[in-house]
Design an enzyme around this catalytic site. Sequence first.
Site, PDB file in Angstrom:
ATOM      1  N   GLU A  81       0.841  -1.194   0.000  1.00 57.30           N
ATOM      2  CA  GLU A  81       0.000   0.000   0.000  1.00 57.30           C
ATOM      3  C   GLU A  81       0.880   1.249   0.000  1.00 57.30           C
ATOM      4  O   GLU A  81       1.114   1.861   1.048  1.00 57.30           O
ATOM      5  CB  GLU A  81      -0.956  -0.058   1.196  1.00 57.30           C
ATOM      6  CG  GLU A  81      -1.890  -1.259   1.059  1.00 57.30           C
ATOM      7  CD  GLU A  81      -2.854  -1.469   2.214  1.00 57.30           C
ATOM      8  OE1 GLU A  81      -3.908  -2.061   1.990  1.00 57.30           O
ATOM      9  OE2 GLU A  81      -2.543  -1.037   3.337  1.00 57.30           O
ATOM     10  N   HIS A  96     -17.948 -10.432   5.369  1.00 60.61           N
ATOM     11  CA  HIS A  96     -16.627  -9.840   5.615  1.00 60.61           C
ATOM     12  C   HIS A  96     -15.863 -10.673   6.637  1.00 60.61           C
ATOM     13  O   HIS A  96     -16.381 -10.953   7.720  1.00 60.61           O
ATOM     14  CB  HIS A  96     -16.765  -8.400   6.124  1.00 60.61           C
ATOM     15  CG  HIS A  96     -15.441  -7.711   6.279  1.00 60.61           C
ATOM     16  ND1 HIS A  96     -15.084  -7.019   7.404  1.00 60.61           N
ATOM     17  CD2 HIS A  96     -14.378  -7.642   5.451  1.00 60.61           C
ATOM     18  CE1 HIS A  96     -13.857  -6.532   7.249  1.00 60.61           C
ATOM     19  NE2 HIS A  96     -13.405  -6.908   6.074  1.00 60.61           N
ATOM     20  N   GLU A 114      -5.141  -6.878   1.354  1.00 63.12           N
ATOM     21  CA  GLU A 114      -3.806  -7.049   1.974  1.00 63.12           C
ATOM     22  C   GLU A 114      -3.179  -8.402   1.659  1.00 63.12           C
ATOM     23  O   GLU A 114      -2.125  -8.738   2.200  1.00 63.12           O
ATOM     24  CB  GLU A 114      -3.829  -6.850   3.504  1.00 63.12           C
ATOM     25  CG  GLU A 114      -4.160  -5.450   3.946  1.00 63.12           C
ATOM     26  CD  GLU A 114      -5.658  -5.244   4.048  1.00 63.12           C
ATOM     27  OE1 GLU A 114      -6.378  -6.201   4.356  1.00 63.12           O
ATOM     28  OE2 GLU A 114      -6.115  -4.111   3.786  1.00 63.12           O
ATOM     29  N   GLU A 158      -9.230   3.656   0.370  1.00 65.33           N
ATOM     30  CA  GLU A 158      -9.220   3.827   1.830  1.00 65.33           C
ATOM     31  C   GLU A 158      -8.113   4.785   2.286  1.00 65.33           C
ATOM     32  O   GLU A 158      -8.168   5.300   3.395  1.00 65.33           O
ATOM     33  CB  GLU A 158      -9.072   2.475   2.524  1.00 65.33           C
ATOM     34  CG  GLU A 158      -7.739   1.817   2.259  1.00 65.33           C
ATOM     35  CD  GLU A 158      -7.514   0.535   3.068  1.00 65.33           C
ATOM     36  OE1 GLU A 158      -8.209   0.320   4.047  1.00 65.33           O
ATOM     37  OE2 GLU A 158      -6.615  -0.229   2.696  1.00 65.33           O
TER      38      GLU A 158
HETATM   39  C1  NOJ Z   1      -8.304  -2.904   5.336  1.00 61.79           C
HETATM   40  C2  NOJ Z   1      -9.125  -3.051   4.118  1.00 61.79           C
HETATM   41  O1  NOJ Z   1      -8.412  -2.672   2.972  1.00 61.79           O
HETATM   42  C3  NOJ Z   1     -10.371  -2.238   4.286  1.00 61.79           C
HETATM   43  O2  NOJ Z   1     -11.119  -2.251   3.100  1.00 61.79           O
HETATM   44  C4  NOJ Z   1     -11.149  -2.792   5.448  1.00 61.79           C
HETATM   45  O3  NOJ Z   1     -12.263  -1.994   5.663  1.00 61.79           O
HETATM   46  C5  NOJ Z   1     -10.301  -2.813   6.713  1.00 61.79           C
HETATM   47  N1  NOJ Z   1      -9.059  -3.432   6.466  1.00 61.79           N
HETATM   48  C6  NOJ Z   1     -10.985  -3.572   7.819  1.00 61.79           C
HETATM   49  O4  NOJ Z   1     -11.082  -4.915   7.473  1.00 61.79           O
HETATM   50 CA    CA Z   2      -6.062  -2.261   2.751  1.00 59.05          CA
END
Ligand code: NOJ
Ligand code: CA
Length: 799
Positions: free
Chosen positions: A200, A457, A528, A552
């Site tokens: 990232e 999720h 990730e 994000e």
């Molecule tokens: C990182 C992720 O990229 C994001 O999309 C997610 O909301 C958070 N982790 C929590 O899982």
């Molecule tokens: Ca992420």
Amino acid sequence: MKIRLFLLFCLAMAIVPTHAKNISQDSILPVNSRTLASPDGRMEATFYLLNGIPHYALSRDEKPVILGSRLGFELEWRDDLAHAFVLKDVQRSTFDEVWHPVWGEEANIRNHYNEMLVTLEQPVGSVESMDHSTEKRPTIMQIRFRLYDDGLAFRYEFPMRYNGIDNALVCFWFKEELTQFHLTGNHTAWWIPGDYDTQEYNYTESRLSQIDSLYEKGHEHGGWPWTDFSRTGVQTALQMRTDDGLYINIHEAATLDFPTMHLNLGDNYTFRAWLCPDAAGYKGRMQAPCHTPWRSIMVCDKATDALRSRLILNLNEPCALEDVSWIHPVKYMGIWWEMISGKSTWSYTNDFPSVKLNPEPGTQTIKQSDNQAITDFAHAKPNGTHGANNANVRRYIDFAAKHGFDALLIEGWNIGWEDWYGKQKDFVFDFLTPYPDFDLPALNKYAHEKGIRLIMHHESSASTVNYERWMEKAYNLMNQYGYDAVKSGYVGTIIPFAEGHYSQPINNHYHYAIVEAAKHHIMVNAHEAVRPTGLCRTWPNMIGNESAMGTEFRERIHPGHTSILPFTRLQGGPMDYTPGIFEPDMGKIVPWGQKMSHTICNQLGLYVTFYSPLQMAADFPEHYEPYMDAFQFIKDVAVDWDTSIYLYAEPGDYIVTARKPKISSLNKAADGVGNLPDGKKGVISSAAQYVYGLKDPTSLTNQTPRDVWYIGGITDETPREFSVKLDFLTPGKTYDAIIYCDGKDASGLPDNSQFSILNSQFKYNPYSYTITTKKVTSKTTLKLKMAPCGGFAVSIRER
Ligand code: NOJ
Ligand code: CA
């Protein structure tokens, strides 16, 4: 390979071959050179041994692209696979087929290459083997080269037996991969720092020679945790441009049961493969018969050709799944941006300094004591900011259903978020137990009755051991309630401790999650996880990955980022970039929020320039409400394609792409919900409504889709204008175009941005756009303007 070129790269190595005159013969020679031409004859790869050391080189139009570069490995416990080789055999073949991905940027992909399999031997007695039992056997290593019109790939193979004789290599451990990529000059590169734990990062554009001095800058504002290894380490896919305008991209394909490859720059513009070690420091534990992933060097004359290349997908194996009827593209919304922006929380309560989960959810078998207390969420005080609550979920379902989406992601539905981040907990989630205010059965029913699927999720918090512990039960729960897609995540320090995010064991975990999900007919979007290397061809239930800096990161994303990613990260597979932020001024949501660098039209353009069969409209419903006319494009756009045309592109600057939707998958998600016992039948997605041109649709049966195209454009901080010829439309047909363009006063560049130009006429105004309709034909040329950090989108439908 021409003799003069061979001499050239030997000179580059400061070694003059003694048998250069023999290099075109196929006999085994002290200096063995074998060449392979691409199908169009423009590329030539050469393999040769120099004093027993394997090398390769690559040229295009007789000009070197890769100068003489070493091949091989350093091994633990025995002599390296790096010297004392003799050439045993060379086999050649040609392959040409057209295959059809389950989803993708086009319906038909040609896989056409010439292949050369080189067998090398370290003869008995020439090297020390690992143990006495194998000392009397030769060591066999093969290198398989595939040369395409748009690039070279090769991989190392280790047969168990060769010509009836057992290979001395049985179980062996790599200390280093010695593969080099000796470039011809100080090319321009778009790179992110090499890192064992995060991808990232913003990209840095620089000359190769500047990577070292820009190391700190390249590290600014990246993801966490980060584990670098060298000031000159970079990640693949690495996009470069030579001063002659050639686009070279180094990556890898089909990385399975192997660590991920980075590149480390040494002298003379030579990169060396740098693998992610496991906890014990090994860089690949092998057992013959086996092979490494492909190492690939894409070479294109134009940037648009690099976007058109299917090199990485072609290097992967065909689909491993017999039944793919359950896999479909997804356009979705989510209870997600609320947490990312700071408006809501994933967690349900602030009552506890520490939470402990019941190892046997649903039972009372563990007696609670002060020391062994299991957190009692049922009686905990809600914090009032929990996003995934029943009322809010219903609100999102209503909005998504009203506007013809396929699915809704809900994060923060399960217990454990109070402790998820930065605590390095093994047992961090059970992936089964909802918070008290998330009625999982009822919400799924509500969603299905409206024609929407909920997306599960699973944030593993990087505890892969814990995720594997619960995975089967978690997937079963999904099956029970009709979830068919999961977003997983790997934020934090990997458990088992001391593993990096991209080591062999952890890459195996990501793959295990995909394979197990396929058994449950579940599609996976892993965040990730390791950057993809085309495995989605083989496992098309892997419909998304993040594995790069996505939305994000908000204001930290540099202008131009999204025009680099299709050259780099997206070469390996689609990205869940999560576009569609219509309110980029985050200060309007929380006091600490800052301004993101994009206009509304830039976000629209991303749905076309950025390929993914899983596309999100990431913002809140209330942020779309004021701009429903612009939101219409997100509704109308498809996410799976029959044809893609890359009109203009330059990494870091701009991309303009046109795409024609694939009709067969247009309504597949909605049809799937209709097949659920509680699912609404006859739902027609908003994209299908647009393509079929239906006003009040009840069914697509006996309806004829129209000829439809979408065009998207994005730019970095520089405003630009493009002429787009619509000559890809069918001659003789008349179409209606809807053109979404940045307004005259639009700018997505915050006034205090480090990318601002002093005294610029543009002031931050991401909300300004125009929407015009126009009759067009294949003879029309559209002039489309983009504001700083802006973009455009066009939908075109046959009358
Ligand atoms: C990182 C992720 O990229 C994001 O999309 C997610 O909301 C958070 N982790 C929590 O899982
Ligand atoms: Ca992420």
